[in-house]
Every structure is written in C-alpha cells, then in structure tokens.
Motif scaffolding. Structure first.
Motif, short mmCIF file in Angstrom:
data_model
loop_
_atom_site.label_atom_id
_atom_site.label_comp_id
_atom_site.label_asym_id
_atom_site.label_seq_id
_atom_site.Cartn_x
_atom_site.Cartn_y
_atom_site.Cartn_z
N SER A 324 47.00 32.38 35.46
CA SER A 324 46.67 32.77 34.09
C SER A 324 45.29 33.41 34.09
N ARG A 325 44.91 33.99 32.98
CA ARG A 325 43.60 34.64 32.88
C ARG A 325 42.47 33.64 33.05
N SER A 326 42.74 32.37 32.75
CA SER A 326 41.69 31.36 32.86
C SER A 326 41.25 31.15 34.30
N ARG A 327 42.03 31.63 35.27
CA ARG A 327 41.68 31.47 36.68
C ARG A 327 40.87 32.64 37.21
N GLN A 328 40.58 33.62 36.39
CA GLN A 328 39.77 34.74 36.82
C GLN A 328 38.29 34.43 36.64
N PRO A 329 37.43 35.06 37.45
CA PRO A 329 36.00 34.87 37.24
C PRO A 329 35.56 35.48 35.91
N VAL A 330 34.45 35.00 35.40
CA VAL A 330 33.94 35.45 34.11
C VAL A 330 32.65 36.24 34.31
N PRO A 331 32.61 37.53 33.92
CA PRO A 331 31.33 38.25 33.96
C PRO A 331 30.37 37.65 32.94
N TRP A 332 29.25 37.13 33.40
CA TRP A 332 28.38 36.31 32.57
C TRP A 332 27.07 36.99 32.20
#
Length: 406
Positions: A324-332
């Motif tokens: 799911s999208r929740s497993r992608q890294p987050v540009p912070w």
C-alpha cells in the motif's frame, strides 16, 4: 509560519549544515531525537524494563546506546545467527530470539558453547520445533541446556476460529494450550523454560489515526478497545498455567505502539520496543504517542522534468508488510513535497511534487523518512550520527558489517 513549519525549516537547515561535505545518498540518525524517544518510552513503560527490538534498529552502536540508558534491558533479536553475534560482540548477554529458528549450523554452535547457551533464549510454539533443535544440536546428553520461551498468540478471535484479528504467529492461543506446551517442555531433557511472549500486533502495530482514513481509524480503535481486555485476561491465565510447570524469568509483550497499554497488564514483566527510537513514518498514525522523527535518508535532485516537479536519484526504499502507499518513504524536508501517484518511489528515480518542488535545483537534497524503522539500514552501510548541526560519529549498520541476516 506555524510552529510545526518553523521546526521543519530549522531541521532542514541543521541537517544540511551538518552534512554539507557528504554526497547523497546517505542516512542520518538525530541523536537528540533518538535519546528523547528512548527516555519517553521508558516513561511510558511505568517502571517495567524495555527490551530493544533489534530488527527496528539494525545498528550495533545504536542498540548499545539504548541499552546504556536507564530502563532498557536485553535485546529481542530476529534470527539466531544475529543473537549469537550480538552476544559474541558484547552487545548483550540477554538476547531473546523473537521467532522460531531452523538454522541448523547456529543451533550446533549454541549447543556447544556454555556462554551462548546461557545468554540466548529460543522461541518455540510447538513440540515439533523441539524435535528440530534436538536433531540439529544433539540430544540433551550431547549439548548445553537450551533456554526457551513460549509464544502465546495475541490475536483477537471474537467469533472463535472464524475471525482472526492480528498477525499469524503462534498456534498456541488458549491458556490450556500454553499449559500443555509448557508441560511438554518441562518434561523434556535438555531444555529450560524461562519465558512467555505475546505480541499484540493489532494494538502495537496498527496506527489508530491513519491520515485521511477516518472510517479505518474508527474500526481500528474499536478493535483495540475490545481486544486488549480479552488479551489481558487470557494472557494472565496462560502465565498462571505455564507457571505450574516452570519458574518464569520474564513475561514479554507489546511493541512501541502499545508500551503504555502493555505495561499496565499485571502479568507482563517487560515490554519490547524499537521502532519508537527512530520514529518512522508509520507512527505518525498513532494518537497515544508519536515519537520524534530521528532517522532520515537524503537523496539528490538530479533533474527538473517539468514545472512543479523535481526528480531525485533512487528512492524506492519500500517497507515490508501489506502492499500500500503507507509502505512508501515520505519526502519530509523541505516541507511541502509528495510522491506522484502514478510513479511512487522508484528503483532508480523518484519524482516529487508540491509547493516546495519549484524551489529545488539540481544538487539539492530531499530528506525522506522510511515508513518503517530498521529496514532503512538495509540500504546503507553507515549511519551518520547528528547532534545539533554537526556529525559526531559515523557507525556501521548491520549491512555495513556484512551482517544481512534476512
């Protein structure tokens, strides 16, 4: 400018200043945030010791840093080979392997080394696993006594076997099953039953306030309200049943997402935590406590394919679990960036968009947070430790020490 925005701007300035001499990709751990998270986890454990979940750290130096702090004691490893390495390298003399093992070679090593046998505890949930250990390490007369811990399934089954809420772990679910397995272990030469463990994944591993998913959040909160009282009663009964056959040294439970709730269970003597030290992105979806983000990786901007879009090199550092999208890294950092839905985080390039994208130029850094914690360390050989606006140390990850256990 809001306080949150000003804090993000200050972080970006501080991290860029600290790492100005480095070329991405690289990873950093903010020691100020790491230590603050370690202290807060101890407060939430209400006097019960915390065991470091090594899978969520994967850096010997940082596991040791946590253990050096008050309130932390012992390690939960994820493989037997890792547990042996942590003991032999002096990280801890109390290592619980959190999952059953089928590592024949390392079982033979464990069975022939008195120090390792006294320091490492194996996880079991069936007599079949004991058969395997005997076949690999030799019978009781030919080896050291093996310390074992029973795993109690902590999932919630509100309608018997028809509905399973939680993760698929141990087949031992009831107090009666736990007592029967304890009797089998206690009656078997060459083993010493020292612990019981249960991991309430539906509480510790599920954020109850996922962004933009109000219905899912409400459902998760309902599950957690109903399942925790059931587990407390069942775990207490299981501990009592097991103690009829063995004098337990510990009863382990929980994870970062349930430290306070698990610590309140009178049957539990220690709680496991690890992800909360790094504060990965998945923990932004928890209401009870959100750790400070402490672990980041930086990637370089290498092109500008269109207005409002900047592209960084690499980026596909995807977390395990459900797809799911929740497993992608987050540009912070800088604030105001997001992934593009049609591409996500790519193998060799990742486009980012948003209000901050137009200000990025070739050579600038974009700072990401991994969705999970220790998996970040599988992508880098070293972690740069930042305090204030400078790097104070650079330490190897498991991968940097050629220790890729899984």
């Amino acid at each position: 400018m809001s306080n949150a925005t000003s804090e993000r701007v200050a972080l970006l300035t501080r991290y860029n200043r600290a790492t100005v001499a480095l070329d991405p990709p690289f990873a950093v751990v903010d020691l100020d945030a790491f230590d603050a998270n370690a202290t807060e986890l101890v407060k939430r454990s209400a006097g019960k010791p915390l065991r470091v979940a090594s899978k969520s750290v994967r850096c010997r130096h940082l596991i040791g840093r946590a253990l050096d702090g008050p309130g932390w004691r012992g390690v939960m490893a994820y493989t037997l080979a890792e547990a042996v390495w942590l003991v032999e390298s002096g990280v801890s003399e109390d290592v619980l392997v959190g999952y059953p093992t089928a590592d024949r070679l390392t079982l033979r090593t464990l069975g022939t080394d008195p120090k390792l046998a006294a320091s490492v505890t194996l996880m079991v949930d069936s007599p079949e696993q004991l058969d395997f250990i005997d076949a690999a390490a030799g019978g009781s007369a030919a080896r050291e006594t093996i310390r074992v811990c029973l795993e109690l399934d902590a999932s919630w089954r509100p309608v018997g076997q028809r509905l399973h809420v939680g993760v698929r772990r141990s087949p031992v679910h009831s107090a009666e099953q736990a007592g029967a397995l304890a009797a089998a272990v206690a009656g078997r030469p060459g083993y010493r039953l020292v612990g019981l463990m249960s991991y309430e994944a539906q509480i510790a591993g599920l954020g109850d306030a996922p962004a933009g998913q109000r219905a899912r959040g409400a459902a998760i909160r309902f599950i957690q309200r109903r399942s925790m009282p059931e587990l407390v009663a069942r775990r207490g009964a299981a501990v009592a049943a097991v103690r009829e056959h063995a004098e337990l040294e510990f009863v382990n439970g929980g994870g970062t997402g349930s430290v306070a709730a698990t610590s309140a269970d009178p049957a539990v003597t220690e709680v496991t935590a690890g992800s909360g030290l790094y504060g990965p992105a998945l923990f932004d979806g928890y209401r009870a406590w959100r750790p400070r983000p402490a672990a980041f990786f930086a990637l370089p901007v290498v092109r500008r394919p269109a207005p409002g879009i900047a592209t960084v090199l690499g980026g596909g550092w995807i977390a395990s679990g459900e797809t799911s999208r929740s497993r992608q890294p987050v540009p912070w950092l800088p604030e105001g960036l997001s992934l593009i839905g049609t591409e996500g985080a790519g193998e060799v390039q990742t486009p980012v968009t948003g209000p901050a994208a137009d200000a990025l130029r070739v050579g600038d850094r974009v700072w990401f947070r991994h969705a999970k914690a220790g998996e970040l360390c599988e992508h880098v050989d070293t972690v740069h430790l930042v305090s204030g606006d400078r790097i104070v140390d650079t330490v190897p990850t498991y991968r940097g020490e050629s220790r890729t256990f899984l």
